[in-house]
Scaffold this motif. Structure first.
Motif, PDB file in Angstrom:
ATOM      1  N   UNK A 294       0.814  -1.217   0.000  1.00  0.00           N
ATOM      2  CA  UNK A 294       0.000   0.000   0.000  1.00  0.00           C
ATOM      3  C   UNK A 294       0.846   1.264   0.000  1.00  0.00           C
ATOM      4  N   UNK A 295       0.153   2.385  -0.088  1.00  0.00           N
ATOM      5  CA  UNK A 295       0.819   3.689  -0.012  1.00  0.00           C
ATOM      6  C   UNK A 295       1.625   3.779   1.282  1.00  0.00           C
ATOM      7  N   UNK A 296       2.898   4.084   1.149  1.00  0.00           N
ATOM      8  CA  UNK A 296       3.781   4.129   2.312  1.00  0.00           C
ATOM      9  C   UNK A 296       4.493   2.822   2.572  1.00  0.00           C
ATOM     10  N   UNK A 330      -4.925  -3.157   3.038  1.00  0.00           N
ATOM     11  CA  UNK A 330      -3.532  -3.089   3.526  1.00  0.00           C
ATOM     12  C   UNK A 330      -3.076  -1.654   3.737  1.00  0.00           C
ATOM     13  N   UNK A 331      -3.789  -0.689   3.153  1.00  0.00           N
ATOM     14  CA  UNK A 331      -3.396   0.718   3.324  1.00  0.00           C
ATOM     15  C   UNK A 331      -3.368   1.110   4.796  1.00  0.00           C
ATOM     16  N   UNK A 335       1.449   3.471   9.301  1.00  0.00           N
ATOM     17  CA  UNK A 335       1.111   4.220  10.508  1.00  0.00           C
ATOM     18  C   UNK A 335       0.582   5.615  10.175  1.00  0.00           C
ATOM     19  N   UNK A 336       1.027   6.149   9.040  1.00  0.00           N
ATOM     20  CA  UNK A 336       0.554   7.478   8.652  1.00  0.00           C
ATOM     21  C   UNK A 336      -0.942   7.481   8.338  1.00  0.00           C
ATOM     22  N   UNK A 337      -1.512   6.300   8.098  1.00  0.00           N
ATOM     23  CA  UNK A 337      -2.934   6.222   7.767  1.00  0.00           C
ATOM     24  C   UNK A 337      -3.814   6.341   9.015  1.00  0.00           C
ATOM     25  N   UNK A 338      -3.295   5.927  10.179  1.00  0.00           N
ATOM     26  CA  UNK A 338      -4.184   5.851  11.348  1.00  0.00           C
ATOM     27  C   UNK A 338      -3.699   6.608  12.584  1.00  0.00           C
ATOM     28  N   UNK A 339      -2.404   6.908  12.692  1.00  0.00           N
ATOM     29  CA  UNK A 339      -1.929   7.603  13.895  1.00  0.00           C
ATOM     30  C   UNK A 339      -2.463   9.030  13.937  1.00  0.00           C
ATOM     31  N   UNK A 359      -8.094   8.502   2.699  1.00  0.00           N
ATOM     32  CA  UNK A 359      -7.335   8.964   1.524  1.00  0.00           C
ATOM     33  C   UNK A 359      -6.223   7.985   1.181  1.00  0.00           C
ATOM     34  N   UNK A 360      -5.574   7.429   2.205  1.00  0.00           N
ATOM     35  CA  UNK A 360      -4.548   6.412   1.945  1.00  0.00           C
ATOM     36  C   UNK A 360      -5.157   5.223   1.202  1.00  0.00           C
ATOM     37  N   UNK A 361      -6.358   4.848   1.630  1.00  0.00           N
ATOM     38  CA  UNK A 361      -7.011   3.700   0.985  1.00  0.00           C
ATOM     39  C   UNK A 361      -7.420   4.052  -0.450  1.00  0.00           C
TER      40      UNK A 361
END
Length: 425
Positions: A294-296, A330-331, A335-339, A359-361
Motif C-alpha cells: 500500500x501507499x507508504x 492493507x493501506x 502508521x501514517x494512515x491511522x496515527x 485517503x490512503x485507501x
C-alpha cells in the motif's frame, strides 16, 4: 598568460564546490564584465553580492530581455493505437438460482483486451468491483473505521448485511481470523457455520478468507468451501507456502473460484498458476492476487508488479492472463494512515486522521486500479464508495449507475479521446 572566464564559469565553479558564501576573499587582477554576452544567465544571489561588493555596491546592469517568439512552428502528433494479441480471462463469482446457487446476482470481472480504462483501444467489458471486509470476531480497527462498525462487530452476518445494504458493497469478504491457533483457534466446523450465516445474511457473492496460518488454513478453507457448495465463492487463498493442492481441490469439488496469491513475484505467480493448471483448475476459475503493497509500504513496487503482469498477459503470456484482486485494506498498515500525529516531534502536521486514513485507501486503490486491478477488497465505506464512483466513471458506466440520469455519461470517461480510427470491440 591571460585566461578569460565568463560569469557562467564562475557560477559553475561555485556550484561545483557547493560554495554559497565567500568571506575575506580578495580577487586580484583585471576583471571585465561583459553582460551583453551573458544573455539569459541567471546569477546566483551569492555571486551577485560578491560582485556588488567588488564594484563598490553599485547596481549591476540588468540582463537584456530575451526576444519573444512570434510564432510557434506547427507540429503534429501521430499516436499509435496498441494492438494487443492477448486477452484476460473472464471470471464470474457468485451463482444465482439459474446456476444452482442462492445469490441474487453474480459479478464478472476480467475479459480486457487492452490496458485498464484504455477504452480508446478496446472497451473494458466489465467495471472493477468492490468487496468490503467483515470479520468473524471483533478486531482492533483504526478510529476512523471503527465508528462505522462498532454496532455489528460481534455478528459477522449483521456486519456483512451492513456492508451491502448501507455501504453498497458489490461483494463481501468474510475473514475467518479467529481460526488462527494464536488467536482463538476456532475449529473448522464453527468457521463453516460463520460462512453459512454470512451467506444467509446477504445475497451478493462472497469471498472466504482464512487467518493466513499456513498449517490450519487448508482445513478451514476446505470446510468453508463445503459449507458454501454451489455458491461459487472466491476462496482466498492458495499460495506456495501452504497446501495449495488441498485448497484448490476443495474449490473445484464444491464449485468455487480460487484466489492464486503470491508475494510480489511474477515468476512465483506463473509457477503457482501452472501448478493449478496441472491440478485441473479451469482457467475461468482463477483470480490472481500479486500482493498489495500500500501507499507508504512500496505502492510503486506493487504498481510496477501488477502493470508488468497485465502487459505480459496482453502480449500473450497466458500464465498471467487472469483478473487481478487487490487487498486495498492493507493501506491501514501504514502508521501514517491511522496515527493521530507524527511520533516525531519536529515533523510537520499530518492533518486530521479521519480524512487521512480513507485517503490512503483511496490512493492505493486508484493507483492499483490503473495498473490493472479488477477486484478491490476494502475496509472504509467512504473510501470504497469513492473508488467505486471513480472507476465506474473511468469505465464509462451509464448515467443510471452513476446517478447522472438515464443514458447519460459523465465527462470523465472521455479523459482521452482517440481519433486515429474506430476502437476495437
Amino acid at each position: 598568460m591571460e585566461k578569460k572566464r565568463t560569469l557562467a564559469d564562475l557560477a559553475k565553479l561555485l556550484e561545483r564546490y557547493d560554495i554559497v558564501e565567500l568571506e575575506d576573499v580578495t580577487i586580484k587582477g583585471d576583471i571585465t564584465l561583459e553582460f551583453g554576452a551573458s544573455r539569459g544567465v541567471a546569477l546566483p544571489p551569492a555571486l551577485v553580492e560578491i560582485l556588488r561588493s567588488a564594484l563598490g555596491a553599485r547596481e549591476l546592469p540588468a540582463a537584456p530581455e530575451e526576444a519573444r517568439i512570434a510564432e510557434l512552428l506547427p507540429a503534429t502528433f501521430e499516436g499509435a493505437q496498441a494492438d494487443w494479441r492477448g486477452q484476460i480471462e473472464e471470471v464470474t463469482i457468485g451463482a444465482t438460482a439459474a446456476d444452482g446457487g442462492t445469490r441474487e446476482r453474480a459479478v464478472t470481472i476480467g475479459g480486457e483486451k487492452a490496458l485498464q480504462f484504455y477504452n480508446f483501444d478496446a472497451q473494458m467489458p466489465h467495471p472493477p468491483v468492490i468487496s468490503v471486509d467483515c470479520f468473524d470476531m471483533p478486531i482492533p480497527l483504526a478510529r476512523a473505521v471503527r465508528g462505522y462498525y462498532e454496532d455489528v462487530m460481534e455478528d459477522p452476518g449483521e456486519w456483512a448485511k451492513k456492508n451491502v445494504h448501507e455501504f453498497g458493497a458489490d461483494m463481501v469478504t468474510i475473514h475467518l481470523i479467529s481460526t488462527d491457533p494464536t488467536i482463538k483457534d476456532t475449529p473448522a466446523r464453527e468457521a463453516a457455520k460463520t460462512v453459512e450465516e454470512v451467506l444467509q445474511a446477504v445475497k451478493v457473492p462472497i469471498v472466504i478468507g482464512g487467518s493466513g496460518n499456513p498449517e490450519k488454513d487448508p482445513a478451514i478453507l476446505e470446510a468453508a468451501a463445503a459449507a458454501a457448495e454451489g455458491e461459487r465463492c472466491l476462496i482466498a487463498s492458495a499460495n506456495l507456502n501452504m497446501d495449495y493442492e488441498r485448497i484448490a481441490q476443495a474449490a473445484q469439488k464444491y464449485g468455487h473460484v480460487i484466489l492464486s496469491w503470491t508475494q510480489l513475484d511474477i515468476n512465483a505467480q506463473k509457477t503457482l498458476n501452472r501448478y493449478l493448471f496441472k491440478l485441473g483448475v479451469p482457467r475461468e476459475d482463477i483470480v490472481i492476487d500479486p500482493t498489495t503493497a500500500a501507499l507508504g509500504y512500496g505502492l510503486d513496487y506493487a504498481f510496477t508488479n501488477i502493470e508488468r503482469m497485465r502487459i505480459a498477459a496482453l502480449k500473450g503470456d497466458t500464465d498471467l492472463a487472469f483478473p487481478i484482486s487487490c487487498g486495498i485494506t492493507n493501506a491501514w498498515g501504514a502508521r501514517e494512515a491511522w496515527m493521530k500525529d507524527s511520533p516525531i516531534k519536529e515533523d510537520s502536521d499530518w492533518g486530521p486522521a479521519a480524512y487521512r486514513g480513507p485517503i490512503y485507501e483511496i490512493i492505493t486503490g486508484l493507483t492499483l486500479g490503473l495498473a490493472g486491478g479488477d477486484l478491490f477488497m476494502m475496509m472504509h465505506p467512504k473510501a470504497a464508495a469513492a473508488i467505486k464512483d471513480i472507476t465506474q466513471m473511468l469505465f464509462g458506466a451509464p448515467g443510471e449507475v452513476l446517478g447522472t440520469g438515464e443514458g447519460e455519461k459523465k465527462e470523465l470517461p472521455n479523459w482521452v479521446s482517440w481519433t486515429g480510427g474506430a476502437s476495437k470491440q
